[in-house]
Design a protein around this motif. Structure first.
Motif, mmCIF file in Angstrom:
data_model
loop_
_atom_site.group_PDB
_atom_site.id
_atom_site.type_symbol
_atom_site.label_atom_id
_atom_site.label_comp_id
_atom_site.label_asym_id
_atom_site.label_seq_id
_atom_site.Cartn_x
_atom_site.Cartn_y
_atom_site.Cartn_z
ATOM 1 N N ASN A 148 0.400 -1.795 0.286
ATOM 2 C CA ASN A 148 0.372 -0.188 -0.007
ATOM 3 C C ASN A 148 0.865 1.360 -0.163
ATOM 4 O OD1 ASN A 148 -2.644 -1.283 -0.050
ATOM 5 N ND2 ASN A 148 -2.518 -1.085 2.247
ATOM 6 N N VAL A 150 3.904 1.341 -0.802
ATOM 7 C CA VAL A 150 4.955 1.976 -2.281
ATOM 8 C C VAL A 150 3.114 2.434 -3.515
ATOM 9 C CG1 VAL A 150 5.882 0.936 -4.428
ATOM 10 C CG2 VAL A 150 6.110 -0.066 -1.886
ATOM 11 N N GLU A 151 2.205 2.194 -3.347
ATOM 12 C CA GLU A 151 1.593 2.539 -4.278
ATOM 13 C C GLU A 151 0.859 3.630 -3.815
ATOM 14 O OE1 GLU A 151 -2.733 0.676 -4.255
ATOM 15 O OE2 GLU A 151 -2.801 2.403 -5.657
ATOM 16 N N GLY A 154 3.910 6.141 -5.160
ATOM 17 C CA GLY A 154 4.250 5.419 -6.671
ATOM 18 C C GLY A 154 3.339 6.689 -7.573
#
Lengths: 237, 237
Positions: A148, A150-151, A154
DNA sequence: CGGGCACTTGATAGTAATCAAGTCCGGTGG
DNA sequence: CCACCGGACTTGATTACTATCAAGTGCCCG
């Protein structure tokens, strides 16, 4: 790193091991055996429990208080990877392999921990394989959360990132309140910034903006009253 | 999602299960038992192996080819979370709990996989507890990698992020070459951008800059010749 | 109650996203 | 094997946004 005997109520009553899901499959005998192996420690706010690249000599269970796990980049920027609170534990990755700590861990407030030595724990896992399953569960939860993160970092806008972290805190630390949800923030502005890869000024500005929009209300510096949760959820998308 | 019988050499010779570390603790009898439970599938470039939020019905082992695991944000931005290649596997988190897939998975090229049904796998784990340890190892590796990703995305400059991802590919896919290390890129520019949270144009510009500096040389669009690895490592810090 | 530190707010600069051409690669078909 | 076409990539110009720098305010703890 000051090491003192734990004096918290839970530990005095020898109940600390019982509160942790990792030992939930043990019977009374096994549990009292575990309790005898546990070493208690307490840390003041700002004290280090563990230093990056240091050897990890056991499992650390947070019994009271909370800590941050973080890394420092060569340029000196801090990135917080995890926040551990009551019932959480860390060091489990180093129980089955020889590898140094992937992060430093620092107390965010007065924190009491239970420490189980690596070798003792390895014996325990062998005797009660269910514990291994609990560890796997914990690893999976950490993976879910990091995916989560990283999403969020990013693919989402900065506004969405700030909203997302406030929602995370609302879920974890929020208490019902007549006007909404009162959130006791585990991190100051700089900490929040280091958790989602921004600067303290940007976090400050975005939070002010959420207040202007009537979505939340800042209560001093350490609390936030979430007034409109659906709006915050929408902003986090 | 086209399902065909796997025709790759490894599978025809019934060796596929042997190449995967997850089964390394099994003896010959157990291995042949596993092989009988395996279903083979192959996917063309661009085909989906799994869709986000879909039920996961087993463990998927990449036998040939590679895939990307990704999420799409509400605004349509794609964030790649993992790249899985020969010997890697995914779906292990859903073997012990009922939860839908945390990401979509798409073939980056012609890809052959071995599929083990959830129930079969649960039986296997019960009979050979060493497999659980292998899964824990894999979870730990994924955690390590994601922690690196979070640190890179949160605390490093954009230049460092591009350098870091090229180093990762060099380690994973690099082959020795007279002038340095030849890297077959698993992703195109847009894919690299979606892996580290940037745009394709920015990735393009940063790579051109690395070429100008003599650190690497682009060989067509799909390969990169790394000339000065120490310089790239320094740039990734 | 007072001092220090965290936080807020403002101004500016730097950098990546976006928008827009133009070029080159690579696969396909003749 | 070569020519051609389309998609991927590069490069440039502009815009938008956040980091940085700087000053002022207010919270919180002793």
């Amino acid at each position: 790193m000051d090491k003192t005997i734990c004096t918290c109520d839970l530990c005095k009553n020898k109940l600390c091991a019982r509160t942790v899901s990792i030992f939930s499959s043990l019977d009374a005998d096994q549990l009292s055996e575990v309790i005898n192996l546990i070493v208690h420690r307490q840390y003041k706010k700002g004290e280090l429990l563990l230093l990056e690249e240091e050897a990890v000599n056991g499992l650390v269970i947070i019994n009271e208080g909370q800590v941050k796990a973080f890394r420092t980049s060569p340029e000196g920027r801090e990135q917080i990877l995890h926040i551990f609170s009551e019932g959480d534990f860390f060091g489990e990755r180093n129980l089955l392999r020889e590898q140094n700590s992937p992060y430093s861990v620092e107390a965010l407030e007065e924190t009491h921990v239970c420490l189980i030595d690596k070798r003792d724990f390895q014996v325990m896992v062998r005797e009660s394989p269910d514990i291994a399953l609990k560890i796997m569960e914990a690893l999976c939860e950490k993976l879910d959360r990091l995916e989560n993160t990283v999403e969020t970092m990013g693919a989402r806008t900065v506004d969405a990132r700030v909203s997302a972290v406030l929602l995370e805190f609302a879920n974890k630390y929020g208490k019902p309140h007549s006007k909404g949800i009162m959130i006791e923030l585990p991190l100051n502005r700089e900490g929040i910034a280091n958790y989602i890869g921004l600067t303290r000024e940007t976090v400050s500005r975005k939070m002010s903006h959420l207040q202007e929009d009537g979505i939340l209300e800042m209560v001093g510096n350490k609390k936030v009253l979430l007034l409109d949760r659906p709006a915050l959820e929408k902003a986090a998308e």
